[in-house]
Design an enzyme around this catalytic site. Structure first.
Site, short mmCIF file in Angstrom:
data_model
loop_
_atom_site.label_atom_id
_atom_site.label_comp_id
_atom_site.label_asym_id
_atom_site.label_seq_id
_atom_site.Cartn_x
_atom_site.Cartn_y
_atom_site.Cartn_z
N ASN A 14 0.88 -1.16 0.00
CA ASN A 14 0.00 0.00 0.00
C ASN A 14 0.92 1.21 0.00
O ASN A 14 1.43 1.62 1.04
CB ASN A 14 -0.87 -0.08 1.26
CG ASN A 14 -1.84 1.06 1.38
OD1 ASN A 14 -1.79 2.02 0.61
ND2 ASN A 14 -2.73 0.96 2.34
N LYS A 21 3.19 0.63 3.13
CA LYS A 21 2.81 -0.36 4.13
C LYS A 21 2.83 -1.72 3.46
O LYS A 21 2.39 -1.84 2.30
CB LYS A 21 1.39 -0.09 4.63
CG LYS A 21 1.32 0.98 5.66
CD LYS A 21 -0.06 0.99 6.29
CE LYS A 21 -0.34 2.34 6.89
NZ LYS A 21 -1.74 2.69 6.91
N ARG A 96 -2.84 -1.63 -3.34
CA ARG A 96 -3.97 -0.70 -3.23
C ARG A 96 -3.73 0.44 -4.21
O ARG A 96 -2.66 1.04 -4.22
CB ARG A 96 -4.05 -0.16 -1.81
CG ARG A 96 -5.05 0.95 -1.64
CD ARG A 96 -5.23 1.25 -0.17
NE ARG A 96 -6.10 2.38 0.03
CZ ARG A 96 -5.70 3.53 0.57
NH1 ARG A 96 -4.45 3.69 0.95
NH2 ARG A 96 -6.55 4.51 0.74
N HIS A 184 -11.97 4.79 0.47
CA HIS A 184 -11.91 3.87 1.62
C HIS A 184 -12.68 2.58 1.34
O HIS A 184 -13.17 1.93 2.24
CB HIS A 184 -12.47 4.52 2.91
CG HIS A 184 -11.59 5.59 3.48
ND1 HIS A 184 -12.08 6.77 4.00
CD2 HIS A 184 -10.24 5.67 3.60
CE1 HIS A 184 -11.07 7.52 4.41
NE2 HIS A 184 -9.94 6.88 4.18
N LEU A 212 -12.90 6.48 10.58
CA LEU A 212 -12.37 7.72 11.16
C LEU A 212 -10.89 7.53 11.48
O LEU A 212 -10.52 7.00 12.53
CB LEU A 212 -13.14 8.07 12.44
CG LEU A 212 -14.67 8.11 12.32
CD1 LEU A 212 -15.31 8.40 13.67
CD2 LEU A 212 -15.11 9.14 11.28
N GLY A 213 -10.05 7.92 10.54
CA GLY A 213 -8.60 7.86 10.75
C GLY A 213 -8.02 9.20 10.38
O GLY A 213 -8.70 10.22 10.49
N ASN A 214 -6.80 9.20 9.92
CA ASN A 214 -6.22 10.45 9.45
C ASN A 214 -7.01 10.94 8.23
O ASN A 214 -7.30 12.10 8.07
CB ASN A 214 -4.75 10.23 9.12
CG ASN A 214 -3.98 11.52 9.22
OD1 ASN A 214 -4.36 12.43 9.96
ND2 ASN A 214 -2.93 11.62 8.45
N ARG A 244 -6.96 17.34 5.94
CA ARG A 244 -7.81 17.69 4.79
C ARG A 244 -9.09 18.36 5.27
O ARG A 244 -9.63 18.00 6.31
CB ARG A 244 -8.16 16.42 3.99
CG ARG A 244 -7.01 15.92 3.16
CD ARG A 244 -7.37 14.60 2.48
NE ARG A 244 -6.66 13.49 3.07
CZ ARG A 244 -6.99 12.22 2.93
NH1 ARG A 244 -8.05 11.87 2.22
NH2 ARG A 244 -6.28 11.26 3.49
N MET A 287 -5.55 13.15 16.69
CA MET A 287 -6.66 13.25 17.63
C MET A 287 -6.20 13.04 19.08
O MET A 287 -6.73 13.67 20.00
CB MET A 287 -7.73 12.22 17.24
CG MET A 287 -8.97 12.25 18.08
SD MET A 287 -9.79 13.87 18.06
CE MET A 287 -10.74 13.79 16.55
N ARG A 288 -5.21 12.18 19.29
CA ARG A 288 -4.72 11.95 20.66
C ARG A 288 -4.20 13.24 21.28
O ARG A 288 -4.52 13.57 22.42
CB ARG A 288 -3.56 10.94 20.65
CG ARG A 288 -4.02 9.51 20.61
CD ARG A 288 -2.87 8.61 20.28
NE ARG A 288 -2.39 8.89 18.92
CZ ARG A 288 -1.70 8.02 18.19
NH1 ARG A 288 -1.39 6.86 18.68
NH2 ARG A 288 -1.32 8.33 16.96
N ASN A 335 -10.09 3.56 18.48
CA ASN A 335 -9.32 3.84 19.71
C ASN A 335 -9.76 5.03 20.54
O ASN A 335 -9.17 5.29 21.58
CB ASN A 335 -7.85 4.06 19.35
CG ASN A 335 -7.26 2.84 18.68
OD1 ASN A 335 -7.23 1.77 19.27
ND2 ASN A 335 -6.81 2.99 17.45
N GLU A 382 -7.28 -3.29 5.71
CA GLU A 382 -7.27 -3.14 4.24
C GLU A 382 -6.31 -4.15 3.61
O GLU A 382 -6.56 -4.66 2.52
CB GLU A 382 -6.87 -1.71 3.87
CG GLU A 382 -7.97 -0.72 4.20
CD GLU A 382 -7.48 0.71 4.35
OE1 GLU A 382 -6.56 0.93 5.16
OE2 GLU A 382 -8.02 1.59 3.67
P1 AMP Z 1 -5.35 5.77 10.78
O1 AMP Z 1 -5.24 6.75 9.66
O2 AMP Z 1 -6.51 4.86 10.67
O3 AMP Z 1 -4.05 5.05 11.07
O4 AMP Z 1 -5.64 6.64 12.09
C1 AMP Z 1 -4.69 7.53 12.55
C2 AMP Z 1 -5.30 8.46 13.56
O5 AMP Z 1 -5.95 7.73 14.62
C3 AMP Z 1 -4.22 9.27 14.27
O6 AMP Z 1 -3.97 10.43 13.55
C4 AMP Z 1 -4.83 9.54 15.61
O7 AMP Z 1 -5.42 10.82 15.52
C5 AMP Z 1 -5.92 8.52 15.78
N1 AMP Z 1 -5.72 7.69 16.97
C6 AMP Z 1 -4.97 6.57 17.11
N2 AMP Z 1 -5.03 6.11 18.38
C7 AMP Z 1 -5.83 6.95 19.06
C8 AMP Z 1 -6.30 7.02 20.40
N3 AMP Z 1 -5.94 6.13 21.30
N4 AMP Z 1 -7.13 8.04 20.74
C9 AMP Z 1 -7.49 8.96 19.83
N5 AMP Z 1 -7.10 8.95 18.54
C10 AMP Z 1 -6.28 7.96 18.16
#
Ligand code: AMP
Length: 396
Positions: A14, A21, A96, A184, A212-214, A244, A287-288, A335, A382
């Site tokens: 990917n 990845k 991908r 996605h 809900l990720g980056n 974005r 988000m953390r 998470n 994925e």
């Molecule tokens: P992804 O693109 O699916 O890898 O998601 C990445 C995003 O997940 C990161 O930018 C974080 O903002 C969020 N994330 C990962 N772990 C946590 C957590 N424990 N609490 C809040 N957000 C998290």
């Protein structure tokens, strides 16, 4: 590496703008797939950082490679994978590809003709497709015996009806490919298949899946198929993302370019890399970091993030004509219980009842038994979806 035959191992790649990845799956005699290596090659300062983990998540390697040329690092990566395979037979490599355009609606085996066609698609997603294609081309050139399969992130949304894919533009633009595609797709396909196993009744009904990720989007699933989604022509539309902007009045773009003198490149950088949670908070795209911050701007960024999810959930529930299930997935969805709680509380009017303790514990089902909507957390994969496609696509 050898590439003939059906059983053995499957490699998935990917490739993004600053990372690749990878995962290696074992294919058992009965076809079952098991990831036994997962890794990543990421730009890190002057070189590349390579990390590799085993099936249990144990760290096997964490190395800095000096290569700066992509071909050299890919070559090094493939040689490294050869070592990992330790003589195991490689049945194929799955990739991908973010955009398949209107013409590529299923996974396909790579041929020279296909590579040429896909090169034309780079125009639709210039920040992604060229990166996705680079390793495919390089492997085709240097290891022509290996079977390669491309899996499109747009393909899962092929079931969207025309009312959901059409922009209200003169029809000639649709004929030129200016329409909503959705993204996605590999994540939604994986989640939909998992849901079919975990909860067949809900899978057969009306579900919103929230990746809900980056990058972030939501998909309305009816009977497990995509009916509508928040991303459109590009992966820029819809929800607020890490960097974005999500949905933006196109008039604002006209204004920025006409009155603020932004060039096309400036505008692209603004919308893809300086906006979203990062732009709103001025602190971080993570988000953390925002949830831990005491800065008002961090809280305001999270407020907008949640608001837009809730707003789009209402729209997708209307498209579905009601709601039986809601699935959270990806980094934040899997998470961040606080975000899940805030979204679920605002969706009470749709019949969502959150089990707070289950949510805080990270349980697979986080709704109460009397909830009108079953709310689940499903970890997306994925890479596993790509490997399934490589396994299942008949050999040409
Ligand atoms: P992804 O693109 O699916 O890898 O998601 C990445 C995003 O997940 C990161 O930018 C974080 O903002 C969020 N994330 C990962 N772990 C946590 C957590 N424990 N609490 C809040 N957000 C998290």
């Amino acid at each position: 590496m050898s590439g003939q035959g059906e059983s053995g191992a499957i490699l998935t790649l990917n490739a993004g703008s600053s990372s690749i990845k990878l995962a290696i799956f074992d294919v058992a005699a009965d076809g079952a797939l098991k990831a036994w290596r997962r890794g990543e090659l990421r730009e890190d300062g002057a070189g590349q950082r390579f990390r590799l983990k085993d099936a249990q998540g144990g760290l096997l390697a964490d190395e800095i490679w000096a290569e700066t040329r992509f071909e050299a690092s890919l070559d090094h990566l493939l040689a490294r994978i050869d070592t990992e395979l330790a003589g195991r037979h490689l049945a194929g490599i799955g990739h991908r590809v973010v955009h398949g355009g209107a013409g590529h609606r299923m996974p396909e085996e790579v041929t020279p003709e296909l590579l040429e066609l896909l090169g034309d698609l780079a125009e639709l997603a210039p920040l992604h497709v060229p990166h996705n294609l680079a390793p495919i081309r390089e492997i085709a050139r240097t290891r022509p015996g290996i079977r390669q399969v491309v899996c499109f992130d747009t393909a899962f949304h092929r079931t969207m009806p025309a009312v959901a894919t059409r922009f209200a533009l003169p029809r000639e633009f649709e004929r030129r490919g200016i329409r909503r595609y959705g993204f996605h797709g590999l994540s939604y396909e994986y989640v939909s298949r998992r849901l079919a196993m975990l909860s067949p009744r809900v899978h057969g009904g009306r579900v919103i899946a929230a990746h809900l990720g980056n990058g972030a989007s939501m998909c309305a699933l009816k009977g497990g198929e995509s009916l509508d989604t928040t991303m459109g022509f590009t992966a820029l539309d819809g929800l607020v993302m890490g960097t974005r902007c999500g949905a933006l009045d196109p008039g604002a773009l006209l204004h920025l370019m006409r009155w603020e003198g932004l060039s096309i490149d400036d505008t692209e950088r603004l919308l893809y890399t300086r906006a979203g949670l990062l732009g709103l908070s001025g602190i971080s795209n993570d988000m953390r970091v925002l949830l831990e911050s005491t800065e008002p701007a961090a809280a305001e960024a999270v407020d907008v993030f949640v608001h837009r999810i809730v707003r789009e959930a209402g729209a997708l529930a209307s498209v579905l004509g009601g709601l039986d299930g809601f699935v959270f997935t990806a980094g934040i969805g899997e998470n961040a219980p606080e975000i899940r709680e805030r979204v679920c509380e605002r969706l009470g009017w749709l019949g969502v009842r959150l089990d707070r303790a289950a949510n805080a514990d990270g349980a697979p089902v986080i709704s109460t038994p009397d909830s009108g909507v079953e709310v689940r957390v499903i970890a997306t994969d994925e890479e596993a979806m790509i490997a399934e496609h490589v396994r299942d696509l008949p050999i040409a």
